[in-house]
Scaffold this motif. Structure first.
Motif, PDB file in Angstrom:
ATOM      1  N   VAL A  67      -6.275   6.402  -4.890  1.00  0.00           N
ATOM      2  CA  VAL A  67      -6.211   5.400  -4.042  1.00  0.00           C
ATOM      3  C   VAL A  67      -7.136   5.115  -3.068  1.00  0.00           C
ATOM      4  O   VAL A  67      -7.778   4.045  -2.715  1.00  0.00           O
ATOM      5  CB  VAL A  67      -4.903   5.124  -3.504  1.00  0.00           C
ATOM      6  N   ILE A  68      -7.357   6.197  -2.333  1.00  0.00           N
ATOM      7  CA  ILE A  68      -8.417   6.276  -1.124  1.00  0.00           C
ATOM      8  C   ILE A  68      -9.743   5.980  -1.628  1.00  0.00           C
ATOM      9  O   ILE A  68     -10.579   5.257  -1.093  1.00  0.00           O
ATOM     10  CB  ILE A  68      -8.420   7.563  -0.481  1.00  0.00           C
ATOM     11  N   GLN A  69     -10.176   6.625  -2.954  1.00  0.00           N
ATOM     12  CA  GLN A  69     -11.629   6.307  -3.297  1.00  0.00           C
ATOM     13  C   GLN A  69     -11.708   4.892  -3.615  1.00  0.00           C
ATOM     14  O   GLN A  69     -12.785   4.217  -3.371  1.00  0.00           O
ATOM     15  CB  GLN A  69     -11.792   7.192  -4.495  1.00  0.00           C
ATOM     16  N   THR A  70     -10.949   4.268  -4.370  1.00  0.00           N
ATOM     17  CA  THR A  70     -10.868   2.886  -4.757  1.00  0.00           C
ATOM     18  C   THR A  70     -11.211   1.987  -3.479  1.00  0.00           C
ATOM     19  O   THR A  70     -11.901   1.015  -3.624  1.00  0.00           O
ATOM     20  CB  THR A  70      -9.877   2.391  -5.426  1.00  0.00           C
ATOM     21  N   CYS A  71     -10.495   2.221  -2.368  1.00  0.00           N
ATOM     22  CA  CYS A  71     -10.599   1.232  -1.447  1.00  0.00           C
ATOM     23  C   CYS A  71     -11.944   1.449  -0.708  1.00  0.00           C
ATOM     24  O   CYS A  71     -12.413   0.822   0.082  1.00  0.00           O
ATOM     25  CB  CYS A  71      -9.330   1.775  -0.507  1.00  0.00           C
ATOM     26  N   TYR A  72     -12.399   2.918  -0.689  1.00  0.00           N
ATOM     27  CA  TYR A  72     -13.649   2.931  -0.277  1.00  0.00           C
ATOM     28  C   TYR A  72     -14.923   2.188  -0.825  1.00  0.00           C
ATOM     29  O   TYR A  72     -15.859   1.754  -0.227  1.00  0.00           O
ATOM     30  CB  TYR A  72     -14.155   4.626  -0.280  1.00  0.00           C
ATOM     31  N   GLY A 110       0.766  -1.268  -0.090  1.00  0.00           N
ATOM     32  CA  GLY A 110       0.105  -0.010   0.056  1.00  0.00           C
ATOM     33  C   GLY A 110       0.922   1.327  -0.029  1.00  0.00           C
ATOM     34  O   GLY A 110       0.298   2.300  -0.726  1.00  0.00           O
ATOM     35  N   GLY A 111       1.896   1.332   0.907  1.00  0.00           N
ATOM     36  CA  GLY A 111       2.874   2.312   0.591  1.00  0.00           C
ATOM     37  C   GLY A 111       3.373   2.672  -0.631  1.00  0.00           C
ATOM     38  O   GLY A 111       3.636   3.843  -1.121  1.00  0.00           O
ATOM     39  N   VAL A 112       3.816   1.490  -1.232  1.00  0.00           N
ATOM     40  CA  VAL A 112       4.677   1.938  -2.473  1.00  0.00           C
ATOM     41  C   VAL A 112       3.433   2.447  -3.553  1.00  0.00           C
ATOM     42  O   VAL A 112       3.583   3.136  -4.547  1.00  0.00           O
ATOM     43  CB  VAL A 112       5.300   0.690  -2.863  1.00  0.00           C
ATOM     44  N   VAL A 113       2.202   1.794  -3.515  1.00  0.00           N
ATOM     45  CA  VAL A 113       1.235   2.327  -4.389  1.00  0.00           C
ATOM     46  C   VAL A 113       0.738   3.510  -4.171  1.00  0.00           C
ATOM     47  O   VAL A 113       0.558   4.363  -5.098  1.00  0.00           O
ATOM     48  CB  VAL A 113      -0.122   1.451  -4.452  1.00  0.00           C
ATOM     49  N   ALA A 114       0.810   3.949  -3.142  1.00  0.00           N
ATOM     50  CA  ALA A 114       0.137   5.609  -2.808  1.00  0.00           C
ATOM     51  C   ALA A 114       1.270   6.461  -3.060  1.00  0.00           C
ATOM     52  O   ALA A 114       0.993   7.724  -3.370  1.00  0.00           O
ATOM     53  CB  ALA A 114       0.118   5.477  -1.019  1.00  0.00           C
ATOM     54  N   ASP A 115       2.626   5.888  -3.040  1.00  0.00           N
ATOM     55  CA  ASP A 115       3.753   6.741  -3.476  1.00  0.00           C
ATOM     56  C   ASP A 115       3.706   6.967  -5.148  1.00  0.00           C
ATOM     57  O   ASP A 115       4.229   8.101  -5.909  1.00  0.00           O
ATOM     58  CB  ASP A 115       4.926   6.717  -2.999  1.00  0.00           C
ATOM     59  N   ARG A 116       3.142   5.983  -5.696  1.00  0.00           N
ATOM     60  CA  ARG A 116       3.324   5.545  -7.354  1.00  0.00           C
ATOM     61  C   ARG A 116       2.005   6.435  -8.097  1.00  0.00           C
ATOM     62  O   ARG A 116       2.021   7.114  -9.159  1.00  0.00           O
ATOM     63  CB  ARG A 116       3.318   4.485  -7.619  1.00  0.00           C
ATOM     64  N   GLY A 163      -9.599  -5.010   6.206  1.00  0.00           N
ATOM     65  CA  GLY A 163      -7.926  -4.670   6.758  1.00  0.00           C
ATOM     66  C   GLY A 163      -7.106  -4.558   5.638  1.00  0.00           C
ATOM     67  O   GLY A 163      -6.205  -3.662   5.524  1.00  0.00           O
ATOM     68  N   ALA A 164      -7.365  -5.217   4.396  1.00  0.00           N
ATOM     69  CA  ALA A 164      -6.612  -4.975   3.506  1.00  0.00           C
ATOM     70  C   ALA A 164      -6.655  -3.640   2.469  1.00  0.00           C
ATOM     71  O   ALA A 164      -5.750  -2.926   2.192  1.00  0.00           O
ATOM     72  CB  ALA A 164      -6.857  -6.217   2.306  1.00  0.00           C
ATOM     73  N   ALA A 165      -7.998  -3.346   2.665  1.00  0.00           N
ATOM     74  CA  ALA A 165      -8.252  -1.983   2.119  1.00  0.00           C
ATOM     75  C   ALA A 165      -7.492  -0.832   2.850  1.00  0.00           C
ATOM     76  O   ALA A 165      -7.121   0.138   2.343  1.00  0.00           O
ATOM     77  CB  ALA A 165      -9.888  -1.896   1.929  1.00  0.00           C
ATOM     78  N   SER A 166      -7.645  -1.028   4.054  1.00  0.00           N
ATOM     79  CA  SER A 166      -7.175  -0.288   4.963  1.00  0.00           C
ATOM     80  C   SER A 166      -5.553   0.224   4.864  1.00  0.00           C
ATOM     81  O   SER A 166      -5.064   1.343   5.251  1.00  0.00           O
ATOM     82  CB  SER A 166      -7.750  -0.287   6.534  1.00  0.00           C
ATOM     83  N   ALA A 167      -5.053  -0.929   4.585  1.00  0.00           N
ATOM     84  CA  ALA A 167      -3.603  -0.893   4.316  1.00  0.00           C
ATOM     85  C   ALA A 167      -3.038   0.071   3.210  1.00  0.00           C
ATOM     86  O   ALA A 167      -1.853   0.379   3.249  1.00  0.00           O
ATOM     87  CB  ALA A 167      -3.109  -2.373   4.096  1.00  0.00           C
ATOM     88  N   PHE A 168      -4.120   0.251   2.230  1.00  0.00           N
ATOM     89  CA  PHE A 168      -3.671   1.255   1.087  1.00  0.00           C
ATOM     90  C   PHE A 168      -4.124   2.454   1.610  1.00  0.00           C
ATOM     91  O   PHE A 168      -3.526   3.544   1.018  1.00  0.00           O
ATOM     92  CB  PHE A 168      -4.355   0.595  -0.149  1.00  0.00           C
ATOM     93  N   VAL A 169      -5.263   2.815   2.338  1.00  0.00           N
ATOM     94  CA  VAL A 169      -5.811   3.954   2.702  1.00  0.00           C
ATOM     95  C   VAL A 169      -4.793   4.750   3.766  1.00  0.00           C
ATOM     96  O   VAL A 169      -4.521   6.091   3.585  1.00  0.00           O
ATOM     97  CB  VAL A 169      -7.237   3.854   3.341  1.00  0.00           C
TER      98      VAL A 169
END
Length: 411
Positions: A78-83, A66-72, A115-121
């Motif tokens: 990213v937040i919208q998709t996880c919601y 999630g950290g790498v994706v959020a930097d890329r 939990g997985a979605a929250s890991a990206f948010v």
């Protein structure tokens, strides 16, 4: 503009603040809804521990990714998709509870998806705030978000406790679904430049994030201390608390809602102070303040009456918020913005990795040993670790960066 509200002059931050406020209102009731949905299916601390553990295991497993994706990628996207993922999983939980088809394994599976979605948010949230406001406004921005979180935490658990006790947890879950839908639309109003294209590989991005994390003693030492602190806090508070509330009339379900609301009130008071009073030594005061979490754990074990625990929870809530504001500001000031989500994900991983063991351990220990003694010993360990970390030189001496970054676009 009024100093405490200075971050609101930034247009994108205003939209983010509104979206985040709505999700905080809905999310403040979700923990009670999930806890009592599980206990409605199986009134055993082990069942609740399993569901909470599945959330955390999934969260920990995906944090670094999630950290790498959020930097890329654009962090708002990213937040919208996880919601969207949260809407589907929580909506399914509500349907199963409504129809009587909920089981502990199914709730655990859906919780793991959350939990997985929250890991990206979470790393995306940490990385996007410095993009929305200036360095000089970071403490106010964090304090304002915390103010809303604490305000909703006061009312949310009380309302959720009443709704759960009278109508059932599924109705609370539907409120969360509605909140996420509105937030998705509001986040679409944020205008930020796209992230710079990276030619590096995914593995190289991971290594860069690790170097930035491990090269800072203050960061890894606090993160590692929270490996134990969070395992104790989440295990004792989130498992023992609802279990005692569900089985001890001195506390009760409604009383537990009042306790969580008192904790939110403590956070609320501290956020008001943090909007106006600058933290010159954010980590020193933060670690001292977080040690106050030991107080409600002790009272819960020795004197489980709602009023007594609520007073202790108020003090602990103030301490938690002082630490959170100090930690977030330090991280946002000290870490380069294009690496912030990755570094934050390593911090979160270190802080959260032992939580599944903590929740499972407390689920077992509550049934195997005297709960009162367990909570008192846990509180003592918590206080010693928190105060010991404060004495590490780079933690003790950490100060603030005074100069401001260029203003973000406000058009």
């Amino acid at each position: 503009m009024i100093r405490g509200l200075a971050a609101m002059q930034d247009r994108s931050f205003r939209w983010f603040f509104l979206a985040r406020s709505i999700t905080l209102v809905a999310g403040s009731m979700s923990s009670i809804a999930l806890a009592f949905a599980v206990l409605q299916v199986d009134n055993a601390p082990g069942a609740l521990a399993i569901v909470l553990t599945m959330f955390t295991l999934s969260n920990v497993a995906f944090l670094i990714i999630g950290g790498v994706v959020a930097d890329r990628l654009p962090r708002a996207l990213v937040i919208q998709t996880c919601y969207v993922i949260d809407i589907l999983s929580v909506g399914t939980m509500a349907y199963l509870v409504f129809t009587g088809g909920a089981t502990v394994p199914m709730l655990a599976l859906l919780s793991s998806i959350n939990g997985a979605a929250s890991a990206f948010v979470m790393p995306a949230m940490q990385g996007i705030i410095p993009q929305l406001t200036t360095t000089s406004h970071l403490q106010q921005a964090n304090a304002m978000l915390a103010f809303v979180r604490s305000a909703t935490t006061i009312g949310g658990p009380i309302i959720a406790g009443l709704v759960v006790a009278t109508a059932g947890p599924a109705w609370v879950m539907l409120v969360q679904v509605a909140g996420w839908l509105v937030a998705i639309a509001l986040l679409a109003m944020i205008r930020l430049p796209p992230p710079a294209k990276s030619d590096s590989s995914f593995i190289r991005d991971l290594r860069t994030g690790w170097y930035e994390f491990w090269s800072r003693t203050w960061m890894w030492s606090v993160s590692l201390s929270f490996m134990l602190l969070n395992a104790i806090h989440i295990g004792a508070w989130s498992v023992a608390g609802p279990y005692i509330a569900n089985n001890d009339e001195r506390l009760g379900i409604t009383g537990w809602g009042w306790v969580l609301s008192a904790e939110g009130a403590g956070i609320l008071v501290m956020t008001l102070l943090m909007m106006w009073i600058p933290l010159k030594r954010p980590l020193r005061w933060g670690m001292l303040a977080i040690s106050a979490v030991a107080l409600p754990l002790t009272v819960l074990g020795l004197f489980p009456y709602a009023i007594a625990i609520a007073v202790a929870a108020f003090i602990a809530g103030a301490g938690i918020e002082l630490f959170n504001t100090g930690w977030n500001v330090t991280e946002m000031e000290q870490i380069p913005g294009d690496k912030l989500s990755r570094v934050a994900s390593y911090d979160m991983l270190a802080s959260f990795v032992a939580i599944p063991l903590g929740t499972l351990a407390f689920g077992w220990l509550i049934a195997a040993v005297d709960v009162s003694a367990l909570l008192v010993v846990s509180a003592a360990i918590y206080a010693v670790v928190a105060l010991g970390t404060m004495l590490i030189p780079s933690v003790w001496k950490m100060g603030r960066i005074e100069e401001s970054a260029p203003d973000p676009a406000t058009a």
